[in-house]
Design an enzyme around this catalytic site. Sequence first.
Site, PDB file in Angstrom:
ATOM      1  N   ASP A   7      28.607  24.709  48.770  1.00  0.00           N
ATOM      2  CA  ASP A   7      27.229  25.115  49.036  1.00  0.00           C
ATOM      3  C   ASP A   7      26.455  23.853  49.418  1.00  0.00           C
ATOM      4  OD1 ASP A   7      26.623  23.796  46.676  1.00  0.00           O
ATOM      5  OD2 ASP A   7      25.717  25.515  45.675  1.00  0.00           O
ATOM      6  N   HIS A   8      25.135  23.960  49.458  1.00  0.00           N
ATOM      7  CA  HIS A   8      24.317  22.801  49.861  1.00  0.00           C
ATOM      8  C   HIS A   8      24.480  21.623  48.895  1.00  0.00           C
ATOM      9  CE1 HIS A   8      22.195  25.703  47.412  1.00  0.00           C
ATOM     10  NE2 HIS A   8      21.425  24.742  46.926  1.00  0.00           N
ATOM     11  N   CYS A  64      30.102  22.311  44.716  1.00  0.00           N
ATOM     12  CA  CYS A  64      28.697  22.699  44.621  1.00  0.00           C
ATOM     13  C   CYS A  64      27.970  21.572  43.897  1.00  0.00           C
ATOM     14  CB  CYS A  64      28.527  24.062  43.945  1.00  0.00           C
ATOM     15  SG  CYS A  64      29.077  24.176  42.233  1.00  0.00           S
ATOM     16  N   GLY A  65      26.811  21.825  43.321  1.00  0.00           N
ATOM     17  CA  GLY A  65      26.072  20.751  42.676  1.00  0.00           C
ATOM     18  C   GLY A  65      26.811  20.173  41.481  1.00  0.00           C
ATOM     19  N   THR A  66      27.313  21.059  40.645  1.00  0.00           N
ATOM     20  CA  THR A  66      28.047  20.629  39.437  1.00  0.00           C
ATOM     21  C   THR A  66      29.536  20.945  39.490  1.00  0.00           C
ATOM     22  OG1 THR A  66      27.628  22.759  38.426  1.00  0.00           O
ATOM     23  CG2 THR A  66      26.030  20.999  37.958  1.00  0.00           C
ATOM     24  N   GLY A  67      29.926  21.863  40.359  1.00  0.00           N
ATOM     25  CA  GLY A  67      31.293  22.385  40.363  1.00  0.00           C
ATOM     26  C   GLY A  67      31.432  23.585  39.435  1.00  0.00           C
ATOM     27  N   HIS A  97      49.831  20.610  33.944  1.00  0.00           N
ATOM     28  CA  HIS A  97      49.899  21.567  32.832  1.00  0.00           C
ATOM     29  C   HIS A  97      49.368  22.961  33.158  1.00  0.00           C
ATOM     30  CE1 HIS A  97      50.266  18.395  29.365  1.00  0.00           C
ATOM     31  NE2 HIS A  97      51.152  18.220  30.343  1.00  0.00           N
ATOM     32  N   ARG A 108      26.546  16.567  42.701  1.00  0.00           N
ATOM     33  CA  ARG A 108      25.472  15.894  41.973  1.00  0.00           C
ATOM     34  C   ARG A 108      26.010  15.214  40.715  1.00  0.00           C
ATOM     35  NH1 ARG A 108      21.784  21.270  42.843  1.00  0.00           N
ATOM     36  NH2 ARG A 108      21.443  20.945  45.079  1.00  0.00           N
ATOM     37  N   HIS A 132      55.029  24.568  29.931  1.00  0.00           N
ATOM     38  CA  HIS A 132      53.743  24.958  30.523  1.00  0.00           C
ATOM     39  C   HIS A 132      53.856  26.245  31.340  1.00  0.00           C
ATOM     40  CE1 HIS A 132      52.216  21.243  29.033  1.00  0.00           C
ATOM     41  NE2 HIS A 132      53.194  20.587  29.647  1.00  0.00           N
ATOM     42  N   ARG A 135      52.784  29.212  29.301  1.00  0.00           N
ATOM     43  CA  ARG A 135      51.333  29.248  29.099  1.00  0.00           C
ATOM     44  C   ARG A 135      50.609  29.699  30.371  1.00  0.00           C
ATOM     45  NH1 ARG A 135      52.119  23.489  26.074  1.00  0.00           N
ATOM     46  NH2 ARG A 135      53.038  24.378  24.190  1.00  0.00           N
TER      47      ARG A 135
HETATM   48  C1  RB5 Z   1      22.474  24.889  43.623  1.00  0.00           C
HETATM   49  O1  RB5 Z   1      21.194  24.401  43.426  1.00  0.00           O
HETATM   50  C2  RB5 Z   1      23.315  24.707  42.373  1.00  0.00           C
HETATM   51  O2  RB5 Z   1      22.904  25.588  41.402  1.00  0.00           O
HETATM   52  C3  RB5 Z   1      24.781  24.869  42.702  1.00  0.00           C
HETATM   53  O3  RB5 Z   1      25.132  23.954  43.673  1.00  0.00           O
HETATM   54  C4  RB5 Z   1      25.778  24.660  41.573  1.00  0.00           C
HETATM   55  O4  RB5 Z   1      25.547  23.443  40.922  1.00  0.00           O
HETATM   56  C5  RB5 Z   1      25.959  25.752  40.638  1.00  0.00           C
HETATM   57  O5  RB5 Z   1      26.791  25.683  39.721  1.00  0.00           O
END
Ligand code: RB5
Length: 149
Positions: A7-8, A64-67, A97, A108, A132, A135
Site C-alpha cells: 500500500d502507500h 505496508c506501514g507496519t507489515g 521452521h 515505517r 517442523h 507443526r
Molecule cells: C496505512 O496508513 C497503514 O495503516 C497501513 O499501511 C498498515 O500499516 C496497516 O497495517
Amino acid sequence: MIALGCDHGGFEIKEAIKKHLQEKNIPFIDFGAHSTDSVDYPDYAHLVCESIQKGESEFGILCCGTGIGMSIAANKHKGIRAAVLSDEFSAEMTRRHNNANVLCLGGRVINEEKAVKLADIFLSTPFEGGRHERRVEKLNALDKYIEQE
Ligand code: RB5
C-alpha cells in the site's frame, strides 16, 4: 516467481525490493500499488495470496506501514503462512521452521536497505522439514476454519 504487493505505507520498500529482484534476474509480478496514493492494503494482500494459491507464484512479499495489516489479511487465505518481521534472525527462522510463504514488511518500521536484506534472507533460506513438518501440517489443518466462498 515472486508476487509483490504494497500500500502507500510500503511503496518505497516494495520498489527497493523490486529493483533488487530485477538486478538479480529473479522473476516477479508487481501487483501494485504503483504510487504513494492512499489505498487499502487488504486489496493487495488478496492479489498476492491469490497468485500463490493458484500456483503462479512461490512466494509473496507484502509491504505496508507496519507489515501488520498485510499479515492479518494474508493469513486469512487458505495455504498462506505470512510472517511479519523486522530482523534477520526471524527472516531466516520463519523459512526454516514455519515454511512461511509470504513475507510482510513495514515501510515505517525498517529502511530500504533492511527490507532488501530481509527479502534476500527469506527468499534464499530453505524449509528445514523434519520435526517442523508436523507443526506446519498442523498449521495447514487450521485452514478448515477459514470459510471459503
Ligand atoms: C496505512 O496508513 C497503514 O495503516 C497501513 O499501511 C498498515 O500499516 C496497516 O497495517
